[in-house]
Design an enzyme around this catalytic site. Structure first.
Site, PDB file in Angstrom:
ATOM      1  N   SER A  38     -40.492 -54.126  13.615  1.00 27.77           N
ATOM      2  CA  SER A  38     -39.836 -52.634  13.670  1.00 27.77           C
ATOM      3  C   SER A  38     -41.121 -51.562  13.653  1.00 27.77           C
ATOM      4  O   SER A  38     -42.109 -51.520  13.028  1.00 27.77           O
ATOM      5  CB  SER A  38     -38.954 -52.553  12.510  1.00 27.77           C
ATOM      6  OG  SER A  38     -38.055 -53.284  12.327  1.00 27.77           O
ATOM      7  N   HIS A  69     -33.957 -55.591  18.523  1.00 30.20           N
ATOM      8  CA  HIS A  69     -34.998 -56.594  19.054  1.00 30.20           C
ATOM      9  C   HIS A  69     -34.790 -57.088  20.524  1.00 30.20           C
ATOM     10  O   HIS A  69     -33.485 -57.351  20.667  1.00 30.20           O
ATOM     11  CB  HIS A  69     -34.823 -57.903  18.104  1.00 30.20           C
ATOM     12  CG  HIS A  69     -35.518 -57.530  16.702  1.00 30.20           C
ATOM     13  ND1 HIS A  69     -36.799 -57.984  16.402  1.00 30.20           N
ATOM     14  CD2 HIS A  69     -35.109 -56.829  15.898  1.00 30.20           C
ATOM     15  CE1 HIS A  69     -36.787 -57.716  15.117  1.00 30.20           C
ATOM     16  NE2 HIS A  69     -36.057 -57.040  14.789  1.00 30.20           N
ATOM     17  N   HIS A  91     -34.965 -64.588  13.224  1.00 28.42           N
ATOM     18  CA  HIS A  91     -35.142 -64.812  11.675  1.00 28.42           C
ATOM     19  C   HIS A  91     -34.428 -65.836  11.207  1.00 28.42           C
ATOM     20  O   HIS A  91     -33.145 -66.265  11.801  1.00 28.42           O
ATOM     21  CB  HIS A  91     -34.617 -63.340  11.208  1.00 28.42           C
ATOM     22  CG  HIS A  91     -35.139 -62.060  11.419  1.00 28.42           C
ATOM     23  ND1 HIS A  91     -34.902 -61.504  12.895  1.00 28.42           N
ATOM     24  CD2 HIS A  91     -36.099 -61.574  10.853  1.00 28.42           C
ATOM     25  CE1 HIS A  91     -35.689 -60.444  12.726  1.00 28.42           C
ATOM     26  NE2 HIS A  91     -36.428 -60.537  11.804  1.00 28.42           N
ATOM     27  N   TYR A  93     -32.309 -65.970   8.665  1.00 27.57           N
ATOM     28  CA  TYR A  93     -31.120 -65.429   7.995  1.00 27.57           C
ATOM     29  C   TYR A  93     -29.909 -65.498   9.142  1.00 27.57           C
ATOM     30  O   TYR A  93     -28.727 -65.328   9.215  1.00 27.57           O
ATOM     31  CB  TYR A  93     -31.175 -64.050   7.553  1.00 27.57           C
ATOM     32  CG  TYR A  93     -31.505 -62.832   8.199  1.00 27.57           C
ATOM     33  CD1 TYR A  93     -30.911 -62.306   9.097  1.00 27.57           C
ATOM     34  CD2 TYR A  93     -32.884 -62.516   8.021  1.00 27.57           C
ATOM     35  CE1 TYR A  93     -31.190 -61.341   9.950  1.00 27.57           C
ATOM     36  CE2 TYR A  93     -33.203 -61.432   8.827  1.00 27.57           C
ATOM     37  CZ  TYR A  93     -32.278 -60.825   9.942  1.00 27.57           C
ATOM     38  OH  TYR A  93     -32.788 -59.972  10.513  1.00 27.57           O
ATOM     39  N   GLU A  94     -30.428 -65.491  10.664  1.00 27.73           N
ATOM     40  CA  GLU A  94     -29.529 -65.364  11.665  1.00 27.73           C
ATOM     41  C   GLU A  94     -28.753 -66.875  11.875  1.00 27.73           C
ATOM     42  O   GLU A  94     -27.810 -66.955  12.737  1.00 27.73           O
ATOM     43  CB  GLU A  94     -30.180 -65.081  13.100  1.00 27.73           C
ATOM     44  CG  GLU A  94     -30.707 -63.663  12.907  1.00 27.73           C
ATOM     45  CD  GLU A  94     -31.623 -63.369  14.213  1.00 27.73           C
ATOM     46  OE1 GLU A  94     -30.980 -63.102  15.331  1.00 27.73           O
ATOM     47  OE2 GLU A  94     -32.841 -63.383  13.924  1.00 27.73           O
ATOM     48  N   ALA A 121     -41.529 -54.872   9.607  1.00 30.57           N
ATOM     49  CA  ALA A 121     -41.274 -53.832   8.641  1.00 30.57           C
ATOM     50  C   ALA A 121     -41.103 -54.533   7.388  1.00 30.57           C
ATOM     51  O   ALA A 121     -40.553 -55.771   7.267  1.00 30.57           O
ATOM     52  CB  ALA A 121     -39.859 -53.365   9.121  1.00 30.57           C
ATOM     53  N   MET A 219     -38.397 -60.248   5.420  1.00 24.92           N
ATOM     54  CA  MET A 219     -37.582 -61.407   5.711  1.00 24.92           C
ATOM     55  C   MET A 219     -38.225 -62.343   7.118  1.00 24.92           C
ATOM     56  O   MET A 219     -37.361 -62.975   7.770  1.00 24.92           O
ATOM     57  CB  MET A 219     -36.042 -60.900   6.312  1.00 24.92           C
ATOM     58  CG  MET A 219     -35.555 -60.143   5.014  1.00 24.92           C
ATOM     59  SD  MET A 219     -33.793 -59.411   5.382  1.00 24.92           S
ATOM     60  CE  MET A 219     -33.515 -58.417   4.137  1.00 24.92           C
ATOM     61  N   SER A 220     -39.276 -62.109   7.325  1.00 22.43           N
ATOM     62  CA  SER A 220     -40.059 -63.003   8.402  1.00 22.43           C
ATOM     63  C   SER A 220     -41.456 -63.267   7.998  1.00 22.43           C
ATOM     64  O   SER A 220     -41.810 -63.138   7.031  1.00 22.43           O
ATOM     65  CB  SER A 220     -39.734 -62.022   9.654  1.00 22.43           C
ATOM     66  OG  SER A 220     -40.572 -61.022   9.419  1.00 22.43           O
ATOM     67  N   ASN A 243     -39.696 -48.831   3.353  1.00 22.15           N
ATOM     68  CA  ASN A 243     -38.931 -48.284   2.305  1.00 22.15           C
ATOM     69  C   ASN A 243     -39.490 -48.800   1.087  1.00 22.15           C
ATOM     70  O   ASN A 243     -40.275 -49.945   1.139  1.00 22.15           O
ATOM     71  CB  ASN A 243     -37.549 -48.631   2.591  1.00 22.15           C
ATOM     72  CG  ASN A 243     -37.157 -50.270   2.479  1.00 22.15           C
ATOM     73  OD1 ASN A 243     -37.742 -50.841   3.645  1.00 22.15           O
ATOM     74  ND2 ASN A 243     -36.902 -50.826   1.673  1.00 22.15           N
ATOM     75  N   HIS A 255     -30.422 -50.315   6.458  1.00 19.55           N
ATOM     76  CA  HIS A 255     -31.221 -50.672   7.627  1.00 19.55           C
ATOM     77  C   HIS A 255     -31.507 -49.440   8.676  1.00 19.55           C
ATOM     78  O   HIS A 255     -32.681 -49.354   9.117  1.00 19.55           O
ATOM     79  CB  HIS A 255     -30.610 -51.693   8.508  1.00 19.55           C
ATOM     80  CG  HIS A 255     -31.386 -52.420   9.839  1.00 19.55           C
ATOM     81  ND1 HIS A 255     -32.414 -52.997   9.499  1.00 19.55           N
ATOM     82  CD2 HIS A 255     -31.214 -51.970  11.274  1.00 19.55           C
ATOM     83  CE1 HIS A 255     -33.123 -53.203  10.958  1.00 19.55           C
ATOM     84  NE2 HIS A 255     -32.150 -52.767  11.630  1.00 19.55           N
TER      85      HIS A 255
END
Length: 285
Positions: A38, A69, A91, A93-94, A121, A219-220, A243, A255
């Site tokens: 990001s 993305h 990712h 989580y996908e 990010a 998360m990556s 954040n 997000h």
């Protein structure tokens, strides 16, 4: 064929299938691979473009489902450095298997890249960090996601038990630090922790991460760094703090906030990446 050999062959066959598919579209050989997180989604606009390969056009290739993305490889030059950009990552989580999550990293190595620059990010855990800060990753914690090396080892990629003492290359980090100083960009340093997602962490989980020594959370990245080091790539990583993590900030996480803060810091992020690529390539690649 036993199950272990079958799993090994499936992963290896998919990887080589993807390699063949990309090579049918371009013979470009990159020296450095860049994963765009990001804030860098349009970074490829800075490149002298040689080729683009959409993920959908690569048979068996995992495709990102996250907004923002793009989902393509971009081949070209920054200055005179040949690079491949991953414009949109996959990712865990996908819903993909971890072997698929890191398949793009392995593919970029097979295409010729010997170094990997990861960007992301991240949420700030350390109270010395603020939204908009850039943090050079000095180490990582990946214990909360499956290792990409679980299962039968593919010997052509790397050894069974690779050392992770120096996941992030000290010489590359030094060159990024020098670059940041020359550009008068303040660069923080810290430990990055990867969590599964897609939900943001609870305040108690962030307290746990802080106790473990993490400065930023996302998360990556960590799984990608492991796969790259397994293959002998030199790795560096930079987190854009978009954040403050749950419990650090009083505001609810979203997000939208991540994207807004990423966009606001994108100019200095792009400047740092472009100049760093040149300095990393000089004498190292």
């Amino acid at each position: 064929m036993n199950e272990t050999n079958f799993q090994e062959n499936v992963v290896a066959q998919k990887l080589h299938q993807c390699y063949t598919c990309v090579r049918q579209r371009t013979d470009f050989v990159p020296k450095l691979a860049l994963v765009l997180g990001s804030g860098l989604g349009d970074y490829a606009n800075n490149m002298k473009l040689e080729a683009e390969v959409d993920y959908h056009s690569i048979a068996g290739f995992p495709v990102s489902t996250v907004a923002g993305h793009e989902g393509r490889f971009v081949f070209g030059y920054i200055a005179d450095v040949p690079i491949v950009c991953m414009q949109g990552r996959v990712h865990y989580y996908e819903g993909y298997d971890m072997a698929d999550v890191v398949l793009p990293i392995r593919l970029m190595k097979l295409l010729g890249a010997n170094a990997l620059l990861l960007t992301n990010a991240a949420g700030g855990i350390s109270e010395t960090l603020r939204p908009g800060d850039l943090m050079l990753i000095k180490d990582q914690i990946s214990s909360f996601v499956p290792s990409p090396l679980i299962g039968a080892n593919i010997d052509e990629l790397g050894e069974r038990f690779p050392d992770m003492t120096g996941i992030y290359d000290q010489e590359i980090n030094r060159r990024i630090e020098i670059t940041a100083t020359s550009l008068e960009i303040e660069l923080r340093h810290g430990v990055y922790i990867q969590m599964q997602g897609p939900n943001y962490e609870s305040p108690a989980e962030i307290a746990m991460c802080r106790a473990l020594g993490a400065d930023a959370v996302g998360m990556s990245t960590a799984c990608e760094a492991i796969a790259a080091r397994h293959m002998g790539m030199k790795v560096a990583g930079i987190s854009l703090i978009t954040n403050m993590a749950a419990g650090i900030s009083k505001e609810p996480l979203s997000h939208k906030e991540v994207q807004q803060n990423a966009d606001a810091a994108s100019l200095k992020f792009r400047r740092l990446i472009s100049r760093s690529i040149v300095n990393i390539a000089s004498g190292l690649l």
